[in-house]
Design a protein around this motif. Sequence first.
Motif, PDB file in Angstrom:
ATOM      1  N   PRO A   9      -2.685   5.462   7.121  1.00 23.17           N
ATOM      2  CA  PRO A   9      -2.359   5.445   5.686  1.00 23.17           C
ATOM      3  C   PRO A   9      -2.682   6.800   5.050  1.00 23.17           C
ATOM      4  CG  PRO A   9      -3.743   3.571   6.298  1.00 23.17           C
ATOM      5  CD  PRO A   9      -3.743   4.516   7.455  1.00 23.17           C
ATOM      6  N   SER A  10      -1.910   7.184   4.041  1.00 20.99           N
ATOM      7  CA  SER A  10      -2.140   8.432   3.319  1.00 20.99           C
ATOM      8  C   SER A  10      -2.764   8.149   1.968  1.00 20.99           C
ATOM      9  CB  SER A  10      -0.817   9.181   3.114  1.00 20.99           C
ATOM     10  OG  SER A  10      -0.230   9.493   4.344  1.00 20.99           O
ATOM     11  N   VAL A  11      -3.273   9.211   1.342  1.00 22.76           N
ATOM     12  CA  VAL A  11      -3.822   9.082  -0.010  1.00 22.76           C
ATOM     13  C   VAL A  11      -2.667   8.810  -0.967  1.00 22.76           C
ATOM     14  CG1 VAL A  11      -5.035  10.288  -1.866  1.00 22.76           C
ATOM     15  CG2 VAL A  11      -5.746  10.615   0.514  1.00 22.76           C
ATOM     16  N   GLY A  12      -2.805   7.745  -1.761  1.00 26.44           N
ATOM     17  CA  GLY A  12      -1.749   7.340  -2.680  1.00 26.44           C
ATOM     18  C   GLY A  12      -1.731   8.141  -3.970  1.00 26.44           C
ATOM     19  N   ILE A  13      -0.828   7.779  -4.851  1.00 27.42           N
ATOM     20  CA  ILE A  13      -0.679   8.439  -6.151  1.00 27.42           C
ATOM     21  C   ILE A  13      -1.974   8.399  -6.939  1.00 27.42           C
ATOM     22  CG2 ILE A  13       0.485   8.259  -8.397  1.00 27.42           C
ATOM     23  CD1 ILE A  13       2.948   7.291  -6.930  1.00 27.42           C
ATOM     24  N   SER A  14      -2.710   7.302  -6.812  1.00 31.58           N
ATOM     25  CA  SER A  14      -3.953   7.141  -7.571  1.00 31.58           C
ATOM     26  C   SER A  14      -5.097   7.984  -7.013  1.00 31.58           C
ATOM     27  CB  SER A  14      -4.355   5.668  -7.571  1.00 31.58           C
ATOM     28  OG  SER A  14      -4.545   5.242  -6.234  1.00 31.58           O
ATOM     29  N   GLY A  15      -4.863   8.665  -5.874  1.00 32.98           N
ATOM     30  CA  GLY A  15      -5.892   9.518  -5.311  1.00 32.98           C
ATOM     31  C   GLY A  15      -6.792   8.840  -4.301  1.00 32.98           C
ATOM     32  N   TYR A  16      -6.508   7.589  -3.968  1.00 32.18           N
ATOM     33  CA  TYR A  16      -7.291   6.909  -2.946  1.00 32.18           C
ATOM     34  C   TYR A  16      -6.356   6.239  -1.943  1.00 32.18           C
ATOM     35  CZ  TYR A  16      -6.328   2.520  -5.379  1.00 32.18           C
ATOM     36  OH  TYR A  16      -5.704   1.458  -5.951  1.00 32.18           O
ATOM     37  N   ILE A  17      -6.906   5.892  -0.802  1.00 39.26           N
ATOM     38  CA  ILE A  17      -6.120   5.231   0.233  1.00 39.26           C
ATOM     39  C   ILE A  17      -6.146   3.728  -0.021  1.00 39.26           C
ATOM     40  CG2 ILE A  17      -5.916   4.763   2.702  1.00 39.26           C
ATOM     41  CD1 ILE A  17      -7.283   7.449   3.202  1.00 39.26           C
ATOM     42  N   SER A  18      -4.976   3.151  -0.233  1.00 42.97           N
ATOM     43  CA  SER A  18      -4.929   1.709  -0.419  1.00 42.97           C
ATOM     44  C   SER A  18      -4.653   1.026   0.917  1.00 42.97           C
ATOM     45  CB  SER A  18      -3.889   1.319  -1.456  1.00 42.97           C
ATOM     46  OG  SER A  18      -2.816   2.188  -1.497  1.00 42.97           O
ATOM     47  N   SER A  19      -4.811  -0.256   0.926  1.00 39.75           N
ATOM     48  CA  SER A  19      -4.633  -1.032   2.146  1.00 39.75           C
ATOM     49  C   SER A  19      -3.161  -1.143   2.505  1.00 39.75           C
ATOM     50  CB  SER A  19      -5.209  -2.433   1.970  1.00 39.75           C
ATOM     51  OG  SER A  19      -6.593  -2.370   1.795  1.00 39.75           O
ATOM     52  N   VAL A  20      -2.893  -0.987   3.793  1.00 40.12           N
ATOM     53  CA  VAL A  20      -1.547  -1.129   4.334  1.00 40.12           C
ATOM     54  C   VAL A  20      -1.607  -2.238   5.378  1.00 40.12           C
ATOM     55  CG1 VAL A  20       0.318   0.030   5.564  1.00 40.12           C
ATOM     56  CG2 VAL A  20      -1.050   1.300   3.921  1.00 40.12           C
ATOM     57  N   SER A  57       0.294  -2.858  -2.953  1.00 38.18           N
ATOM     58  CA  SER A  57       0.335  -1.915  -4.074  1.00 38.18           C
ATOM     59  C   SER A  57       1.651  -1.148  -4.043  1.00 38.18           C
ATOM     60  CB  SER A  57      -0.855  -0.967  -4.034  1.00 38.18           C
ATOM     61  OG  SER A  57      -1.082  -0.484  -2.751  1.00 38.18           O
ATOM     62  N   ASN A  58       1.831  -0.271  -4.991  1.00 37.04           N
ATOM     63  CA  ASN A  58       3.071   0.477  -5.098  1.00 37.04           C
ATOM     64  C   ASN A  58       2.939   1.853  -4.472  1.00 37.04           C
ATOM     65  OD1 ASN A  58       4.507  -1.525  -6.503  1.00 37.04           O
ATOM     66  ND2 ASN A  58       3.535  -0.925  -8.415  1.00 37.04           N
ATOM     67  N   ARG A  59       3.972   2.248  -3.785  1.00 37.09           N
ATOM     68  CA  ARG A  59       4.141   3.580  -3.227  1.00 37.09           C
ATOM     69  C   ARG A  59       2.991   4.037  -2.351  1.00 37.09           C
ATOM     70  NH1 ARG A  59       5.766   9.342  -5.575  1.00 37.09           N
ATOM     71  NH2 ARG A  59       6.357  10.127  -3.560  1.00 37.09           N
ATOM     72  N   ASP A  60       2.948   3.519  -1.151  1.00 35.14           N
ATOM     73  CA  ASP A  60       1.979   3.941  -0.153  1.00 35.14           C
ATOM     74  C   ASP A  60       2.694   4.651   0.984  1.00 35.14           C
ATOM     75  OD1 ASP A  60      -0.452   2.998  -1.257  1.00 35.14           O
ATOM     76  OD2 ASP A  60       0.128   0.964  -0.737  1.00 35.14           O
ATOM     77  N   ASP A  61       2.262   5.879   1.245  1.00 34.62           N
ATOM     78  CA  ASP A  61       2.797   6.642   2.364  1.00 34.62           C
ATOM     79  C   ASP A  61       1.943   6.383   3.596  1.00 34.62           C
ATOM     80  OD1 ASP A  61       4.561   7.678   0.521  1.00 34.62           O
ATOM     81  OD2 ASP A  61       3.558   9.617   0.363  1.00 34.62           O
ATOM     82  N   TYR A  62       2.533   6.557   4.771  1.00 34.22           N
ATOM     83  CA  TYR A  62       1.808   6.334   6.018  1.00 34.22           C
ATOM     84  C   TYR A  62       2.534   7.062   7.137  1.00 34.22           C
ATOM     85  CZ  TYR A  62       5.672   3.174   6.744  1.00 34.22           C
ATOM     86  OH  TYR A  62       6.941   2.672   6.861  1.00 34.22           O
ATOM     87  N   THR A  63       1.832   7.197   8.250  1.00 34.04           N
ATOM     88  CA  THR A  63       2.431   7.694   9.491  1.00 34.04           C
ATOM     89  C   THR A  63       2.215   6.623  10.542  1.00 34.04           C
ATOM     90  OG1 THR A  63       1.966   9.989   8.900  1.00 34.04           O
ATOM     91  CG2 THR A  63       2.387   9.536  11.221  1.00 34.04           C
ATOM     92  N   ILE A  64       3.249   6.363  11.337  1.00 36.62           N
ATOM     93  CA  ILE A  64       3.152   5.383  12.413  1.00 36.62           C
ATOM     94  C   ILE A  64       3.624   6.025  13.713  1.00 36.62           C
ATOM     95  CG2 ILE A  64       5.424   4.394  11.914  1.00 36.62           C
ATOM     96  CD1 ILE A  64       4.223   1.654  12.827  1.00 36.62           C
ATOM     97  N   LYS A  65       2.930   5.686  14.785  1.00 30.14           N
ATOM     98  CA  LYS A  65       3.288   6.177  16.115  1.00 30.14           C
ATOM     99  C   LYS A  65       3.095   5.036  17.093  1.00 30.14           C
ATOM    100  CE  LYS A  65       0.426   8.958  18.257  1.00 30.14           C
ATOM    101  NZ  LYS A  65      -0.323  10.147  18.700  1.00 30.14           N
ATOM    102  N   ALA A  66       3.968   4.943  18.077  1.00 36.35           N
ATOM    103  CA  ALA A  66       3.848   3.923  19.125  1.00 36.35           C
ATOM    104  C   ALA A  66       3.751   4.614  20.475  1.00 36.35           C
ATOM    105  CB  ALA A  66       5.037   2.984  19.098  1.00 36.35           C
TER     106      ALA A  66
END
Length: 140
Positions: free
Chosen positions: A52-63, A104-113
């Motif tokens: 998970p990436s840091v969201g708009i609010s400046g903290y990492i939300s749960s994904v 929550s709204n607008r959470d960025d992330y990176t996924i790899k398999a």
Amino acid sequence: MSFEVENNGSLSTANLLTSGAAITGQVSSSNDVDYYKVSATAGSTVQFTLEPSVGISGYISSVNIDLYDTFGTLQRSYTTSSDQTFSIAAQSSGTVYAKISSSSNRDDYTIKAVTNNVISGAVEVENNGSLSTANLLTSG
């Protein structure tokens, strides 16, 4: 680095993950879900790494990440706000899936398999909620 391609909101429209290659995605609202798929051989294990990436609010939300087997059956569900790896055993050769969502709204992330073709150990397999569908245990 590759990026998620919409519309990937179902198993049939899932984005293809190449083993070892990362994709950056975004859950744009609490109603948005992103599906990814990767090929696996029977008995192998697929490890999905979710960052998970840091969201708009400046903290990492749960994904949330849900893992589906080659039959499209939900096998595992997790929630994380830190970089973690989650595994699923392929019961048969085919495609396994990961679904990403967030409350929550607008959470960025990176996924790899990463597909590990070494035969996996014994794991619980859903649906095993009755006597007739119970997982077989062997002694030894």
